[in-house]
Design a protein around this motif. Structure first.
Motif, mmCIF file in Angstrom:
data_model
loop_
_atom_site.group_PDB
_atom_site.id
_atom_site.type_symbol
_atom_site.label_atom_id
_atom_site.label_comp_id
_atom_site.label_asym_id
_atom_site.label_seq_id
_atom_site.Cartn_x
_atom_site.Cartn_y
_atom_site.Cartn_z
ATOM 1 N N GLN A 199 0.828 -1.214 0.000
ATOM 2 C CA GLN A 199 0.000 0.000 0.000
ATOM 3 C C GLN A 199 0.861 1.262 0.000
ATOM 4 O OE1 GLN A 199 -2.112 -1.470 3.383
ATOM 5 N NE2 GLN A 199 -4.037 -1.748 2.279
ATOM 6 N N ASN A 200 2.095 1.136 0.501
ATOM 7 C CA ASN A 200 2.975 2.306 0.538
ATOM 8 C C ASN A 200 3.651 2.586 -0.800
ATOM 9 O OD1 ASN A 200 2.377 2.646 3.181
ATOM 10 N ND2 ASN A 200 4.153 1.530 3.945
ATOM 11 N N ILE A 201 3.519 1.664 -1.734
ATOM 12 C CA ILE A 201 4.185 1.891 -3.028
ATOM 13 C C ILE A 201 3.259 2.748 -3.886
ATOM 14 C CG2 ILE A 201 5.114 0.781 -5.086
ATOM 15 C CD1 ILE A 201 5.653 -1.695 -3.441
ATOM 16 N N SER A 202 3.650 4.000 -4.052
ATOM 17 C CA SER A 202 2.717 4.903 -4.735
ATOM 18 C C SER A 202 2.629 4.593 -6.226
ATOM 19 C CB SER A 202 3.189 6.336 -4.546
ATOM 20 O OG SER A 202 4.525 6.427 -5.005
ATOM 21 N N GLU A 203 3.636 3.876 -6.760
ATOM 22 C CA GLU A 203 3.603 3.599 -8.209
ATOM 23 C C GLU A 203 2.461 2.672 -8.589
ATOM 24 O OE1 GLU A 203 6.238 3.663 -6.376
ATOM 25 O OE2 GLU A 203 8.060 4.260 -7.452
ATOM 26 N N ILE A 204 1.985 1.857 -7.632
ATOM 27 C CA ILE A 204 0.938 0.889 -7.986
ATOM 28 C C ILE A 204 -0.406 1.528 -7.712
ATOM 29 C CG2 ILE A 204 0.114 -1.458 -7.659
ATOM 30 C CD1 ILE A 204 2.764 -2.140 -6.417
ATOM 31 N N LYS A 205 -1.169 1.738 -8.773
ATOM 32 C CA LYS A 205 -2.384 2.528 -8.612
ATOM 33 C C LYS A 205 -3.647 1.663 -8.471
ATOM 34 C CE LYS A 205 -0.445 6.641 -9.782
ATOM 35 N NZ LYS A 205 0.871 6.464 -9.180
ATOM 36 N N THR A 206 -3.650 0.457 -9.065
ATOM 37 C CA THR A 206 -4.917 -0.272 -9.119
ATOM 38 C C THR A 206 -4.934 -1.449 -8.154
ATOM 39 O OG1 THR A 206 -4.052 -1.762 -10.792
ATOM 40 C CG2 THR A 206 -5.113 0.245 -11.571
ATOM 41 N N ASP A 207 -6.139 -1.929 -7.867
ATOM 42 C CA ASP A 207 -6.271 -3.093 -6.981
ATOM 43 C C ASP A 207 -5.627 -4.334 -7.583
ATOM 44 O OD1 ASP A 207 -7.589 -1.531 -5.287
ATOM 45 O OD2 ASP A 207 -9.588 -2.413 -5.554
ATOM 46 N N VAL A 208 -5.837 -4.497 -8.877
ATOM 47 C CA VAL A 208 -5.261 -5.684 -9.518
ATOM 48 C C VAL A 208 -3.740 -5.629 -9.399
ATOM 49 C CG1 VAL A 208 -5.016 -6.890 -11.708
ATOM 50 C CG2 VAL A 208 -7.184 -5.827 -11.126
ATOM 51 N N GLY A 209 -3.195 -4.432 -9.626
ATOM 52 C CA GLY A 209 -1.746 -4.261 -9.523
ATOM 53 C C GLY A 209 -1.259 -4.574 -8.114
ATOM 54 N N LYS A 210 -2.036 -4.112 -7.116
ATOM 55 C CA LYS A 210 -1.632 -4.357 -5.717
ATOM 56 C C LYS A 210 -1.648 -5.844 -5.409
ATOM 57 C CE LYS A 210 -2.955 0.162 -4.030
ATOM 58 N NZ LYS A 210 -4.077 0.975 -3.675
ATOM 59 N N ALA A 211 -2.704 -6.512 -5.861
ATOM 60 C CA ALA A 211 -2.785 -7.952 -5.587
ATOM 61 C C ALA A 211 -1.588 -8.659 -6.216
ATOM 62 C CB ALA A 211 -4.089 -8.511 -6.154
ATOM 63 N N ARG A 212 -1.254 -8.270 -7.442
ATOM 64 C CA ARG A 212 -0.129 -8.939 -8.106
ATOM 65 C C ARG A 212 1.178 -8.679 -7.379
ATOM 66 N NH1 ARG A 212 -1.546 -8.551 -14.527
ATOM 67 N NH2 ARG A 212 -3.315 -9.942 -14.331
ATOM 68 N N ALA A 213 1.369 -7.426 -6.972
ATOM 69 C CA ALA A 213 2.609 -7.093 -6.266
ATOM 70 C C ALA A 213 2.692 -7.887 -4.971
ATOM 71 C CB ALA A 213 2.645 -5.597 -5.982
ATOM 72 N N TRP A 214 1.551 -8.018 -4.295
ATOM 73 C CA TRP A 214 1.534 -8.749 -3.025
ATOM 74 C C TRP A 214 1.880 -10.225 -3.261
ATOM 75 C CZ3 TRP A 214 -1.353 -12.822 -1.038
ATOM 76 C CH2 TRP A 214 -1.255 -13.019 0.349
ATOM 77 N N VAL A 215 1.370 -10.790 -4.346
ATOM 78 C CA VAL A 215 1.695 -12.200 -4.642
ATOM 79 C C VAL A 215 3.186 -12.326 -4.927
ATOM 80 C CG1 VAL A 215 1.370 -14.064 -6.316
ATOM 81 C CG2 VAL A 215 -0.601 -12.783 -5.497
ATOM 82 N N ARG A 216 3.733 -11.387 -5.697
ATOM 83 C CA ARG A 216 5.164 -11.451 -6.013
ATOM 84 C C ARG A 216 6.008 -11.338 -4.750
ATOM 85 N NH1 ARG A 216 6.988 -10.674 -11.150
ATOM 86 N NH2 ARG A 216 5.379 -10.515 -12.747
ATOM 87 N N LEU A 217 5.611 -10.406 -3.884
ATOM 88 C CA LEU A 217 6.373 -10.220 -2.644
ATOM 89 C C LEU A 217 6.310 -11.487 -1.796
ATOM 90 C CD1 LEU A 217 7.972 -8.442 -0.710
ATOM 91 C CD2 LEU A 217 5.844 -7.510 0.153
ATOM 92 N N SER A 218 5.121 -12.065 -1.693
ATOM 93 C CA SER A 218 4.986 -13.267 -0.874
ATOM 94 C C SER A 218 5.776 -14.427 -1.473
ATOM 95 C CB SER A 218 3.511 -13.681 -0.755
ATOM 96 O OG SER A 218 2.753 -12.585 -0.315
ATOM 97 N N MET A 219 5.827 -14.498 -2.810
ATOM 98 C CA MET A 219 6.624 -15.553 -3.457
ATOM 99 C C MET A 219 8.090 -15.365 -3.112
ATOM 100 S SD MET A 219 5.035 -17.526 -5.958
ATOM 101 C CE MET A 219 6.180 -17.738 -7.286
ATOM 102 N N GLU A 220 8.534 -14.119 -3.165
ATOM 103 C CA GLU A 220 9.952 -13.857 -2.926
ATOM 104 C C GLU A 220 10.310 -14.162 -1.474
ATOM 105 O OE1 GLU A 220 12.962 -10.111 -3.539
ATOM 106 O OE2 GLU A 220 11.533 -10.554 -5.110
ATOM 107 N N LYS A 221 9.362 -13.893 -0.572
ATOM 108 C CA LYS A 221 9.637 -14.159 0.850
ATOM 109 C C LYS A 221 9.346 -15.602 1.224
ATOM 110 C CE LYS A 221 8.746 -10.681 3.785
ATOM 111 N NZ LYS A 221 8.157 -9.477 4.423
#
Length: 1294
Positions: free
Chosen positions: A879-901
């Motif tokens: 949510q703090n990443i201002s570059e990601i504007k849409t919900d779909v984008g946020k969900a994808r970023a969250w999945v990527r982050l969780s995969m990496e972690k």
């Protein structure tokens, strides 16, 4: 065309279909016997929508039981339509499907109108897809007839009284002043004034009309011909004079006496008022397609059409939306026809009947058409999932694309080529603005108006040069066209309107029709040419199965059928985002499967045969003028040939059918009553003629054989053995549901459908995870016999994007209420909100925390405080990443982050452990509420923890990330007395921090900077100030606070003047620490990670036993390994390469290997004095410079080497940095490697007299054979372009 696998009928009939033009003639409408029956299902859908719009919950539901909706005026309600008659009763090769025909002829049921409403007839076509993927086509014309039954009229009157009474109760405004206050609009938002709406049907004053529909069911899609047949029949009923023969004669003729034209032939038969011509392509042409592409372009414009086409190729969910059924059908059929040679493999329902709206919930790719009432706008439409949806609002010329849609290869040149074709026909490439408005507007329209229409979403304002050309040419092209064709010219630009607006059904001239054929084939050829160019050499990459077909078929899912990696490595870079995703689609897989199944030409799928012959032609051309896989755009060259074939067929008609004739009918029947479609005489129509040359021999033998080949292409029926084979295949390929059963939808049917979806999702999840792991684990996995080697960055992104897509589909299956475009993100937000309201209970607080980088068992030294593992925290990061504007984008970023972690499975388990929330958000049948499947799904996701992904770090390269630094000085040697001011600089693959001052006596700090990517080196140093400016640093740790990746940079050396090698700064090389949970899985890593060099072997000390002495063999081996590492690095695709710095300066890197070479046989120095390799190199430099001055130079070659060596050593000694002697040696090796000088310098030093003084006789550097082999090994680095990280060569400009 499109759609599921082969052709084939259903039922176990043994008789092959005679080649008849039509199978059934059907009449649907109001059954006066049963009277008015509300259409519960479609009505139910409307209430649900209405009750969402206005929250009058209880009242609606109570009325829904009777199937009445009081918000709807009775004239607007839906009533059940019935199939009133069909002729013949049944044909065995195509059993009549009453439910499907009834639903699709009148998808919204019966509609009533009065004399005040417009009542033009409407034509539309539809498709019925059977279980085995074969299809039948339907064409229906809906018109209005006066209701003569008194009961129906009075029933309608009664409904009106009830409605008005109910309406008054519901909407009595407080002021009792009806006119100003009852603002709640009718659900259909009728623009009728309130008064009119109350009394919109009065039995004494109004005439009631009801819809009726006549329909042809045919085996092939001859849309234009069928439309003419129906329109002429309707005209016969409405014209003041009776038709030349009773209608039965014409219907009998079309059912029994008109044959299908054989492949490659044309046919002429008689309608009621005029001849009708249809033609069918031969087996070497593009398959039959009879819808006007021109209309799609006028509705959407080329740019939108290409984007929609791209979505279809990548198997996104596509929802078409229009008031006109025929438009839905035209767009759907056009898009799927343009895919040639590929075929849409998923749910395909171009017209979704109102009662099947729940099907929009399907968590699979689909192409569906939804009828709009023309009043609600897009925002009112509740769609279950939009994360991967392409929404096409046809009537408003608007396409809403899914996020991150890759560009179709050469998109601009492609659009340019299509536009040129259109302009040659005088059609504006950006489509027409308002297709339904009269053509006169079009005539007066200036090109610039069209271009400036922003809403069209196409060309307007886009700064693309290829379009500038079009804009300039547009008006000119039109004027030229007008001049050329004087009379007909304007017809060209006229918009073909819906049938409804053609009042006078005068036959269109053949020229007009020919133009439609021409334009169609031009555009189809241009599209087909894109694929023949793109996949010209696809056959090379098909992996033929080693086993027999049967066993290949049973293991189909596990087999790799196409060498994707090699194919992609041949493609131009700009194509990759599209191609890497396209190769993962079901349609591509099926295409390749078809190829594998049909080795020999005879059994080859006809579509494949046509495609392969085209590819062969291109290959021949390319042999003469070889074009490497460049992104050079090759235009289409096959248009003329294709057009010629059609022209010949139409110029000379091959067959003429029997003329309609009087039948043997009972006297007095077939009476003509203008305005009413007569009740036909069923006994004459129910059976065909006993002897007729078409039924006996449906064509001469050679046509019959060709027909058989053609049948598959056009989804005709096949004979029984073939049919069995295909049904079997369809099952084996695990084909998902292609079309919902269009039957009575009992809850059990719906449940069964959903169950199929759940199973399909789980299977897809299993296949995806497996494929991703195989790709990622690389070589060892390959040796164990899975899939292909290496995975490119593009490919990894594709796979992760498709995983995100799968998660979105799972999360939107069975949603109760839709919120936002991403179902996954909306679930996460609900979870976050719940957690913030109730502080975590005891049970949660423990499970919510996991020590992120557990200390290694041996490490007793200080470590960082562990990072809290929390689902909410990870959401906050996103949510703090201002570059990601849409919900779909946020969900994808969250999945990527969780995969990496490596927390994806764990996080989702937490999310779903809130059962209350899941129950609140999902219906009972949803995937997320099927416990066993859910468990298996989480288990599959768990397997990702076995590999390291950097899918977050590598994608979000510009975001700010907090880094936490911990410096661990040696406890033994008084670190606490240290007085200087330390600094640090961290470098990663994406950038570096610059020098950060560390506050004195602080060993931990956190700072924020732009994402550095994977970390590679740390430079650490101090300013040598104060009394005690000596610092012994054990190691430095740096942690990325978002992804939790922790890097350790070992040092183990002094920083201080007069200590160690006198260095005030050092370059440390790091390694990524793995958390303790995966220590056992470390084996699967390729290549092993190198560590920073440890302190011991850096300098020669007195005590000879504190360092293992290596023999010459071991030293040669380590040189070989170091060089080999660098060679392998350069053989990987660019996006895959790890850090070159590690290979140069890390443990086992080139620097440490060369250090061993120079330390071997180095003479032990005097007591208490360290001698460094750098001291030897400086002496050598002095020696060469003296030689230069005395001009005692052996040969020129030697001289240039000596000069370069001296130049580098001097430059390094003059650097302002205090990097110490070992740092200088490291820098020299790196620069030597960069400039390909190392082997020259080794040769130089081996002959130097200083070497003789400082090395023992056994030293490696004095052994000529060993030195020569060393030189040969180093020469292999010649061919690589080595670029050094900035931190290695700071302060040196050579």
């Amino acid at each position: 065309m499109s759609g599921g696998g082969g052709g084939g009928g259903s039922g176990s009939s043994s008789s092959a279909a005679p080649g008849r033009f039509a199978d059934y003639f059907v009449i649907c409408g109001l059954d006066t016997e049963t009277g008015l029956e509300p259409d519960e299902l479609s009505a139910l859908c409307q209430y649900i929508q209405a009750s969402k719009a206005q929250d009058v919950g209880g009242r609606f539901i109570s009325s829904s039981a009777e199937g009445e909706n009081f918000e709807q005026t009775p004239l607007r309600r839906t009533f059940k339509s019935k199939v009133l008659a069909r002729y013949p009763e049944n044909v065995e090769w195509n059993p009549f499907d009453q439910d499907a025909v009834g639903m699709l002829c009148m998808p919204k049921g019966l509609s009533f109108k009065t004399q005040a409403d417009a009542r033009e007839p409407q034509f539309h076509s539809f498709i019925i897809t059977r279980e085995d993927g074969s299809r039948t086509f339907g064409f229906s014309l809906t018109f209005y007839e006066e209701v003569t039954s008194k009961q129906i009229c009075s029933a309608m009157q009664t409904l009106y009284h009830m409605h008005n009474a109910e309406y008054d109760i519901l909407h009595t405004p407080p002021t009792n002043d009806k006119d100003n206050c009852s603002t709640i609009e009718d659900c259909n938002g009728t623009s009728v004034s309130k008064l009119q709406r109350f009394n919109s049907y009065d039995i004494s004053r109004d005439t009631l009309y009801v819809s009726k529909c006549i329909c042809l069911i045919t085996p092939m899609s001859f849309m234009k011909a069928c439309r003419k047949v129906l329109e002429q029949l309707h005209r016969a009923v409405t014209s003041p004079q009776p038709p030349p023969l009773p209608l039965e004669s014409f219907i009998y003729n079309i059912l029994y006496e008109v044959p299908l034209p054989p492949a490659g032939r044309s046919l002429k038969f008689s309608g009621v008022y005029g001849p009708i011509v249809c033609q069918r392509p031969s087996t070497s042409e593009l398959p039959l397609f009879d819808f006007p592409i021109k209309e799609v372009i006028e509705l959407l414009g080329v740019e939108n059409m290409v984007q929609l086409f791209t979505c279809a190729l990548l198997e996104f969910q596509i929802l078409l939306y229009s008031q006109h059924y025929q438009r839905l059908m035209t767009v759907a059929e056009t898009i799927t026809a343009l895919m040639f040679p590929f075929q849409w493999q998923h749910v395909y329902v171009p017209i979704l009947p109102a009662s099947l709206l729940h099907f929009l919930d399907a968590p699979v790719p689909y192409l569906m058409g939804l009828h709009s009432n023309g009043l609600d706008d897009r925002s009112k439409l509740e769609l279950p999932q939009e994360a991967n949806l392409c929404f096409v609002d046809i009537d408003n010329h608007y396409v809403e694309l899914p996020e991150d849609l890759p560009q179709f290869p050469n998109k601009l040149e492609f659009i340019q080529e299509v536009s040129e074709v259109l302009m040659a026909f005088g059609i504006p490439p950006e489509g027409n603005l308002h297709c339904s408005e009269s053509a006169s507007k079009m005539k007066s329209l200036r090109a610039c108006d069209i271009v400036s229409d922003k809403r069209n979403g196409n060309i307007a304002g886009s700064p693309i040069n290829s379009y500038e050309l079009l804009k300039e040419n547009e008006t000119i092209a039109r004027l030229q066209a007008l001049v050329k064709r004087t009379g007909v010219s304007l017809e060209k630009l006229e918009v073909r309107e819906e049938t409804s607006s053609k009042k006078d059904l005068k036959m269109q001239c053949d020229e007009e029709e020919f133009k439609v054929y021409q334009l169609n084939i031009h555009i189809r050829e241009v599209f087909a040419n894109r694929f023949t160019q793109m996949f010209a050499d696809y056959e090379v990459f098909v992996i033929q199965p080693s086993q027999d077909k049967e066993s290949w078929f049973t293991n189909r899912e596990q087999m790799q059928n196409f060498d994707k990696a090699s194919f992609l490595s041949d493609q131009p870079e700009p194509y990759l985002p599209f191609l890497s995703r396209f190769l993962e689609t079901q349609m591509f897989a099926s295409f390749i499967d078809n190829k594998i199944m049909c080795h020999d030409d005879d059994e080859k799928d006809p579509i494949l045969r046509v495609f392969d012959s085209r590819v062969d032609k291109i290959r021949l051309l390319n042999v003469r003028t070889p074009t490497l896989r460049t992104s050079m755009y090759q235009k289409c060259t096959t248009i003329d040939e294709a057009e010629k074939a059609i022209e010949l067929r139409l110029a000379k008609i091959d067959h003429t059918a029997v003329h309609p004739h009087l039948l043997d009918m009972k006297i007095g029947q077939g009476k003509y009553e203008p305005g009413f479609f007569p009740k036909l005489q069923s006994d004459v129509l129910s059976t065909g003629p006993t002897s007729n040359k078409w039924t006996k021999r449906n064509a001469p033998a050679q046509w019959r054989r060709k027909d058989r080949q053609k049948q598959h292409t056009e989804h005709l029926r096949l004979d029984n053995d073939q049919r069995e084979k295909y049904i079997q295949e369809a099952r084996n390929l695990g084909s998902t549901i292609r079309q919902p059963k269009l039957s009575n939808l009992s809850p059990s049917v719906i449940a069964q459908t959903n169950w199929k979806f759940v199973e399909g999702l789980l299977k897809e999840c299993r296949n995806k995870t497996k494929r991703m792991l195989v790709e990622k684990m690389g070589r060892e996995a390959v040796e164990l016999g899975h899939g292909e080697v290496n995975i490119t960055g593009v490919e990894e992104n594709t796979l992760i994007a498709s995983l995100c897509d799968l998660l979105e589909r799972i999360w939107s299956h069975g949603l109760q209420v839709k919120q936002g475009k991403s179902a996954l993100w909306s679930h996460l937000l609900h979870y976050q909100e719940n957690r913030q309201r109730k502080p975590t209970s005891g049970s949660f607080s423990t499970s919510g925390i996991l020590l992120d980088s557990e200390r290694r068992k041996s490490d007793t030294s200080p470590a960082m405080s562990p990072l809290r593992v929390s689902l909410i925290q990870d959401m906050r990061h996103i949510q703090n990443i201002s570059e990601i504007k849409t919900d779909v984008g946020k969900a994808r970023a969250w999945v990527r982050l969780s995969m990496e972690k490596k927390l994806l499975s764990r996080h989702l388990k937490h999310l779903l452990s809130d059962h209350e929330l899941t129950k609140k958000l999902y219906k009972r049948y949803a995937f997320l509420r099927c416990d066993d499947e859910k468990e298996q799904f989480l288990y599959h996701l768990l397997s990702f923890n076995a590999v390291d992904y950097f899918c977050f770090t590598n994608v979000f390269t510009t975001i700010l990330i907090p880094y936490h630094i911990l410096i661990v000085p040696s406890k033994k040697l008084g670190g606490s007395m240290f007085t200087a001011n330390p600094w640090i600089c961290i470098s990663g693959e994406l950038g570096e921090t610059g020098v950060l001052q560390i506050p004195r006596n602080t060993l931990e700090m956190t700072f924020e900077c732009q994402n550095l990517g994977k970390l590679t080196t740390v430079q650490i140093g101090h300013d040598n100030s104060g009394l005690y400016a000596k610092w012994l640093v054990e190691y430095v740790m740096v942690r990325n606070e978002v992804t939790g990746h922790t890097y350790k940079f070992p040092c183990g050396r002094w920083l201080g003047k007069g200590m160690d090698d006198g260095s005030l700064e050092r370059i440390l090389v790091g390694e990524l620490l793995t958390s303790h949970t995966e220590v056992d899985e470390r084996q699967c890593r390729t290549p092993p990670l190198q560590q920073s060099p440890s302190m011991i072997r850096r300098f020669v000390t007195i005590s000879p036993n504190n360092k293992p002495k290596l023999n010459t063999g071991q030293i040669q081996e380590s040189i070989g390994e170091a060089v080999n590492g660098i060679v392998k690095h350069f053989h990987k695709p660019e996006k895959e390469r790890g850090s070159l710095t590690l290979l140069l300066c890390g443990e086992g890197g080139l620097v440490s290997a060369l250090e061993q070479v120079f330390q071997h046989g180095f003479k032990s120095p005097r007591l208490f004095k360290n001698v460094f390799i750098w001291d030897f190199l400086e002496k050598a430099q002095g020696y060469y410079e003296a030689l230069e001055q005395n001009e005692l130079v052996p040969e020129e070659n030697w001289q240039t080497r000596a000069r370069s060596f001296c130049r580098f050593v001097t430059a390094i000694n003059n650097t302002p940095r205090n990097i110490g002697k070992d740092g200088k040696f490291q820098m020299l090796v790196c620069l030597g490697a960069r400039d390909h000088l190392l082997h020259h310098w080794i040769a130089l030093l081996a002959d130097c007299s200083i070497t003789a003084q400082m090395y023992e006789d056994t030293a490696l550097i004095k052994d000529h054979t060993l030195v020569n082999s060393l030189i040969r090994v180093l020469q292999t680095l010649q061919e690589f372009n080595i670029t050094l990280e900035a931190s290695l060569v700071k302060g040196i400009d050579i």
